[in-house]
Write a protein that holds these residues in place. Structure first.
Motif, PDB file in Angstrom:
ATOM      1  N   ASN A   1       0.817  -1.216   0.000  1.00  0.00           N
ATOM      2  CA  ASN A   1       0.000   0.000   0.000  1.00  0.00           C
ATOM      3  C   ASN A   1       0.850   1.265   0.000  1.00  0.00           C
ATOM      4  O   ASN A   1       0.447   2.286   0.537  1.00  0.00           O
ATOM      5  CB  ASN A   1      -0.969  -0.006   1.192  1.00  0.00           C
ATOM      6  CG  ASN A   1      -0.261  -0.248   2.507  1.00  0.00           C
ATOM      7  OD1 ASN A   1       0.961  -0.297   2.540  1.00  0.00           O
ATOM      8  ND2 ASN A   1      -1.021  -0.374   3.583  1.00  0.00           N
TER       9      ASN A   1
ATOM     10  N   GLY B   1      -5.956  -9.754  15.628  1.00  0.00           N
ATOM     11  CA  GLY B   1      -6.958  -9.670  14.568  1.00  0.00           C
ATOM     12  C   GLY B   1      -6.757  -8.448  13.690  1.00  0.00           C
ATOM     13  O   GLY B   1      -7.684  -7.999  13.026  1.00  0.00           O
TER      14      GLY B   1
ATOM     15  N   MET C   1      -3.944  -6.111  10.896  1.00  0.00           N
ATOM     16  CA  MET C   1      -3.255  -6.356   9.620  1.00  0.00           C
ATOM     17  C   MET C   1      -2.067  -7.293   9.807  1.00  0.00           C
ATOM     18  O   MET C   1      -1.834  -8.194   8.994  1.00  0.00           O
ATOM     19  CB  MET C   1      -2.788  -5.037   8.999  1.00  0.00           C
ATOM     20  CG  MET C   1      -3.956  -4.215   8.515  1.00  0.00           C
ATOM     21  SD  MET C   1      -3.515  -2.785   7.542  1.00  0.00           S
ATOM     22  CE  MET C   1      -3.059  -3.456   5.979  1.00  0.00           C
ATOM     23  N   SER C   2      -1.320  -7.097  10.904  1.00  0.00           N
ATOM     24  CA  SER C   2      -0.132  -7.942  11.114  1.00  0.00           C
ATOM     25  C   SER C   2      -0.533  -9.402  11.242  1.00  0.00           C
ATOM     26  O   SER C   2       0.131 -10.285  10.694  1.00  0.00           O
ATOM     27  CB  SER C   2       0.616  -7.529  12.377  1.00  0.00           C
ATOM     28  OG  SER C   2       0.975  -6.193  12.308  1.00  0.00           O
TER      29      SER C   2
ATOM     30  N   GLU D   1      -1.583 -10.751   7.765  1.00  0.00           N
ATOM     31  CA  GLU D   1      -0.408 -10.861   6.885  1.00  0.00           C
ATOM     32  C   GLU D   1       0.470 -12.031   7.321  1.00  0.00           C
ATOM     33  O   GLU D   1       1.033 -12.748   6.499  1.00  0.00           O
ATOM     34  CB  GLU D   1       0.403  -9.571   6.917  1.00  0.00           C
ATOM     35  CG  GLU D   1      -0.230  -8.460   6.110  1.00  0.00           C
ATOM     36  CD  GLU D   1       0.606  -7.197   6.089  1.00  0.00           C
ATOM     37  OE1 GLU D   1       1.584  -7.111   6.859  1.00  0.00           O
ATOM     38  OE2 GLU D   1       0.271  -6.297   5.306  1.00  0.00           O
TER      39      GLU D   1
ATOM     40  N   ARG E   1      -9.614 -12.293  19.899  1.00  0.00           N
ATOM     41  CA  ARG E   1     -10.508 -12.135  21.063  1.00  0.00           C
ATOM     42  C   ARG E   1     -11.912 -11.653  20.685  1.00  0.00           C
ATOM     43  O   ARG E   1     -12.798 -11.660  21.520  1.00  0.00           O
ATOM     44  CB  ARG E   1      -9.867 -11.206  22.086  1.00  0.00           C
ATOM     45  CG  ARG E   1      -9.642  -9.778  21.599  1.00  0.00           C
ATOM     46  CD  ARG E   1      -8.889  -8.980  22.645  1.00  0.00           C
ATOM     47  NE  ARG E   1      -8.615  -7.622  22.201  1.00  0.00           N
ATOM     48  CZ  ARG E   1      -7.893  -6.749  22.888  1.00  0.00           C
ATOM     49  NH1 ARG E   1      -7.348  -7.101  24.032  1.00  0.00           N
ATOM     50  NH2 ARG E   1      -7.692  -5.539  22.420  1.00  0.00           N
ATOM     51  N   ARG E   2     -12.082 -11.175  19.451  1.00  0.00           N
ATOM     52  CA  ARG E   2     -13.422 -10.739  19.011  1.00  0.00           C
ATOM     53  C   ARG E   2     -13.854 -11.593  17.819  1.00  0.00           C
ATOM     54  O   ARG E   2     -13.201 -12.581  17.501  1.00  0.00           O
ATOM     55  CB  ARG E   2     -13.390  -9.265  18.613  1.00  0.00           C
ATOM     56  CG  ARG E   2     -13.170  -8.352  19.792  1.00  0.00           C
ATOM     57  CD  ARG E   2     -13.317  -6.881  19.416  1.00  0.00           C
ATOM     58  NE  ARG E   2     -12.369  -6.451  18.391  1.00  0.00           N
ATOM     59  CZ  ARG E   2     -12.714  -5.986  17.200  1.00  0.00           C
ATOM     60  NH1 ARG E   2     -13.975  -5.892  16.847  1.00  0.00           N
ATOM     61  NH2 ARG E   2     -11.786  -5.602  16.332  1.00  0.00           N
TER      62      ARG E   2
ATOM     63  N   ARG F   1      -9.640  -6.207  12.608  1.00  0.00           N
ATOM     64  CA  ARG F   1      -9.360  -4.774  12.668  1.00  0.00           C
ATOM     65  C   ARG F   1      -8.410  -4.433  11.509  1.00  0.00           C
ATOM     66  O   ARG F   1      -7.229  -4.177  11.717  1.00  0.00           O
ATOM     67  CB  ARG F   1      -8.667  -4.484  14.001  1.00  0.00           C
ATOM     68  CG  ARG F   1      -8.323  -3.021  14.251  1.00  0.00           C
ATOM     69  CD  ARG F   1      -7.445  -2.932  15.487  1.00  0.00           C
ATOM     70  NE  ARG F   1      -8.166  -3.188  16.710  1.00  0.00           N
ATOM     71  CZ  ARG F   1      -8.944  -2.294  17.313  1.00  0.00           C
ATOM     72  NH1 ARG F   1      -9.069  -1.092  16.817  1.00  0.00           N
ATOM     73  NH2 ARG F   1      -9.567  -2.602  18.422  1.00  0.00           N
TER      74      ARG F   1
ATOM     75  N   GLN G   1       0.763   4.215   9.506  1.00  0.00           N
ATOM     76  CA  GLN G   1       1.123   3.511   8.282  1.00  0.00           C
ATOM     77  C   GLN G   1       2.470   4.063   7.832  1.00  0.00           C
ATOM     78  O   GLN G   1       2.901   5.117   8.310  1.00  0.00           O
ATOM     79  CB  GLN G   1       0.080   3.807   7.184  1.00  0.00           C
ATOM     80  CG  GLN G   1      -1.328   3.355   7.524  1.00  0.00           C
ATOM     81  CD  GLN G   1      -1.518   1.860   7.342  1.00  0.00           C
ATOM     82  OE1 GLN G   1      -1.226   1.310   6.304  1.00  0.00           O
ATOM     83  NE2 GLN G   1      -2.000   1.196   8.379  1.00  0.00           N
TER      84      GLN G   1
HETATM   85  P1  NAP Z   1      -3.370  -3.541  15.671  1.00  0.00           P
HETATM   86  O1  NAP Z   1      -3.971  -2.953  14.450  1.00  0.00           O
HETATM   87  O2  NAP Z   1      -3.235  -2.699  16.891  1.00  0.00           O
HETATM   88  O3  NAP Z   1      -4.193  -4.853  16.009  1.00  0.00           O
HETATM   89  C1  NAP Z   1      -3.867  -5.582  17.145  1.00  0.00           C
HETATM   90  C2  NAP Z   1      -4.807  -6.759  17.229  1.00  0.00           C
HETATM   91  O4  NAP Z   1      -4.453  -7.538  18.382  1.00  0.00           O
HETATM   92  C3  NAP Z   1      -6.267  -6.346  17.393  1.00  0.00           C
HETATM   93  O5  NAP Z   1      -7.079  -7.209  16.654  1.00  0.00           O
HETATM   94  C4  NAP Z   1      -6.500  -6.499  18.903  1.00  0.00           C
HETATM   95  O6  NAP Z   1      -7.792  -6.926  19.214  1.00  0.00           O
HETATM   96  C5  NAP Z   1      -5.558  -7.619  19.265  1.00  0.00           C
HETATM   97  N1  NAP Z   1      -5.048  -7.474  20.630  1.00  0.00           N
HETATM   98  C6  NAP Z   1      -4.484  -6.382  21.213  1.00  0.00           C
HETATM   99  N2  NAP Z   1      -4.104  -6.660  22.480  1.00  0.00           N
HETATM  100  C7  NAP Z   1      -4.457  -7.946  22.697  1.00  0.00           C
HETATM  101  C8  NAP Z   1      -4.334  -8.803  23.812  1.00  0.00           C
HETATM  102  N3  NAP Z   1      -3.770  -8.414  24.961  1.00  0.00           N
HETATM  103  N4  NAP Z   1      -4.802 -10.070  23.692  1.00  0.00           N
HETATM  104  C9  NAP Z   1      -5.367 -10.497  22.537  1.00  0.00           C
HETATM  105  N5  NAP Z   1      -5.499  -9.736  21.433  1.00  0.00           N
HETATM  106  C10 NAP Z   1      -5.050  -8.464  21.519  1.00  0.00           C
HETATM  107  O7  NAP Z   1      -1.884  -4.113  15.421  1.00  0.00           O
HETATM  108  P2  NAP Z   1      -1.168  -4.552  14.066  1.00  0.00           P
HETATM  109  O8  NAP Z   1      -1.991  -5.445  13.252  1.00  0.00           O
HETATM  110  O9  NAP Z   1       0.181  -5.009  14.482  1.00  0.00           O
HETATM  111  O10 NAP Z   1      -1.011  -3.173  13.287  1.00  0.00           O
HETATM  112  C11 NAP Z   1      -0.377  -2.056  13.938  1.00  0.00           C
HETATM  113  C12 NAP Z   1      -0.431  -0.849  13.015  1.00  0.00           C
HETATM  114  O11 NAP Z   1       0.396  -1.088  11.889  1.00  0.00           O
HETATM  115  C13 NAP Z   1      -1.838  -0.588  12.489  1.00  0.00           C
HETATM  116  O12 NAP Z   1      -2.018   0.785  12.380  1.00  0.00           O
HETATM  117  C14 NAP Z   1      -1.839  -1.242  11.137  1.00  0.00           C
HETATM  118  O13 NAP Z   1      -2.758  -0.666  10.236  1.00  0.00           O
HETATM  119  C15 NAP Z   1      -0.393  -1.018  10.715  1.00  0.00           C
HETATM  120  N6  NAP Z   1       0.048  -2.067   9.781  1.00  0.00           N
HETATM  121  C16 NAP Z   1       0.083  -1.749   8.483  1.00  0.00           C
HETATM  122  C17 NAP Z   1       0.488  -2.706   7.575  1.00  0.00           C
HETATM  123  C18 NAP Z   1       0.529  -2.349   6.124  1.00  0.00           C
HETATM  124  O14 NAP Z   1       0.125  -1.244   5.803  1.00  0.00           O
HETATM  125  N7  NAP Z   1       0.974  -3.223   5.243  1.00  0.00           N
HETATM  126  C19 NAP Z   1       0.843  -3.974   7.991  1.00  0.00           C
HETATM  127  C20 NAP Z   1       0.792  -4.280   9.346  1.00  0.00           C
HETATM  128  C21 NAP Z   1       0.389  -3.297  10.242  1.00  0.00           C
HETATM  129  P3  NAP Z   1      -9.056  -5.931  19.038  1.00  0.00           P
HETATM  130  O15 NAP Z   1      -9.303  -5.863  17.579  1.00  0.00           O
HETATM  131  O16 NAP Z   1     -10.119  -6.626  19.819  1.00  0.00           O
HETATM  132  O17 NAP Z   1      -8.626  -4.638  19.662  1.00  0.00           O
END
Ligand code: NAP
Length: 302
Positions: free
Chosen positions: A47, A147, A149-150, A153, A170-171, A175, A278
């Motif tokens: 992206n 749940g 993007m990470s 992926e 957990r849901r 997200r 991002q």
């Molecule tokens: P995230 O978007 O913060 O999602 C974390 C996920 O883990 C959520 O689904 C959350 O559940 C769950 N979670 C959090 N704490 C938890 C716990 N203690 N126990 C169980 N589940 C838990 O993290 P991410 O996917 O690593 O992404 C981080 C950021 O990087 C985001 O802004 C994302 O858009 C970005 N990113 C971008 C790309 C890309 O552009 N290619 C790739 C990877 C990441 P809930 O949904 O219930 O809160």
């Protein structure tokens, strides 16, 4: 004395270094790991305009070559404190760096679940990076927790390597963007590698010297060789504890120019308090902050 000390060489730090060096300012860039930051852990980046889908490590490599072309003073060290009088002193583990301005682009680090016995299995079955550790689990059963993007992926990447993936969330909804959800679902229809465990949480871990089993909230047990924790990130701002410029979650509060409450200490990228994190937004924040720093160093009145 440097014009600007940039802390962190991820997309934000590298962007700022390019802008400042193209204007011939004296720049130090301090990084404790390697150029690229979190993107080196990303199996696929699809992206970012102008770049066809590729892995994060390849983009990080190109970024490091680009940075070299602009030859900022690169310091491999960890920042532990920052002091301000008529200028800034950035205190690193191995040296001190004097600078007129500071730009914090220190990003974030992985969160861990924080459950009993987790510490015992960190790097002994628990991992955060499918690109780095995926092949360790060739033909084996693993779990991915999260749940966002990470998490998706990671499942996509692992589904061509491992035997089976339990995706524990957990849901009951993800997200992340629909495009990725559709990609994950369609691939899983074909490969049938991932079992989605919605409304579940990991409450226990077992194994002798290495992770062998997860216990879920429902009481179900999963025999796995590895767990990829993809539950988000926390900001790298411990070294700012003595300056009151972070919010309750540890993110740096900045104004629209990227300047913080400590005038002259700017911040950009994932480490600032904002809604969208991002690569595209990190690069944008850093462009704004670097441009403001350039005006400041040239004494341009806003
Ligand atoms: P995230 O978007 O913060 O999602 C974390 C996920 O883990 C959520 O689904 C959350 O559940 C769950 N979670 C959090 N704490 C938890 C716990 N203690 N126990 C169980 N589940 C838990 O993290 P991410 O996917 O690593 O992404 C981080 C950021 O990087 C985001 O802004 C994302 O858009 C970005 N990113 C971008 C790309 C890309 O552009 N290619 C790739 C990877 C990441 P809930 O949904 O219930 O809160």
């Amino acid at each position: 004395m440097f014009d600007c000390a940039i802390i962190g060489a991820g997309p934000a730090g590298v962007t700022a270094a390019i802008y400042l060096r193209r204007n011939y300012f004296k720049v130090a860039i301090i990084e404790k790991n390697c150029v690229g930051g979190q993107i080196i852990n990303s199996p696929m980046i699809a992206n970012y305009p102008g770049i066809l889908p590729t892995d994060g490590a390849s983009i990080a490599y190109t970024m490091s070559q680009q940075l070299e072309n602009y030859s900022p003073h690169f310091i491999s060290s960890e920042v532990i404190d920052i002091k301000k009088d008529d200028h800034f002193t950035v205190i690193c583990k191995d040296e001190e760096v004097e600078a007129q301005t500071v730009l914090v682009c220190s990003g974030m680090h992985h969160k861990i679940l924080g459950i009993k016995d987790e510490q015992k299995y960190l790097n002994k079955g628990i991992s955060w990076c499918a690109t780095c550790d995926g092949t360790l689990y060739k033909g084996k059963d693993v779990a991915v927790v999260g749940g966002g993007m990470s998490a998706l992926e990671t499942c996509i990447y692992l589904s061509r390597i491992v035997n089976k993936i339990y995706l524990i969330h957990r849901r009951d909804s993800f997200r992340c963007d629909e495009f990725l959800v559709n990609k994950f679902m369609s691939l899983n229809k074909v490969l049938k590698k991932t079992e989605i465990c919605f409304n579940e949480e990991i409450v226990g871990m077992n194994g002798k010297d290495h992770l062998e089993q997860l216990v879920l909230k429902s009481g179900r047990t999963l025999n796995v060789d590895g767990l990829f924790e993809c539950i988000g990130f926390e900001p790298n701002t411990n070294f700012l504890a003595n300056l009151s410029l972070i919010n309750q979650s540890g993110f740096i509060i900045v104004d629209k120019e990227g300047n913080s409450k400590v005038d002259g200490l700017y911040a950009a990228g994932d480490v600032i308090s904002k809604d969208v994190r991002q690569i595209t937004t990190a690069v944008g924040d850093a462009t704004i902050a670097a441009t403001s720093i350039i005006k400041r160093l040239r004494n341009v009145v806003f």
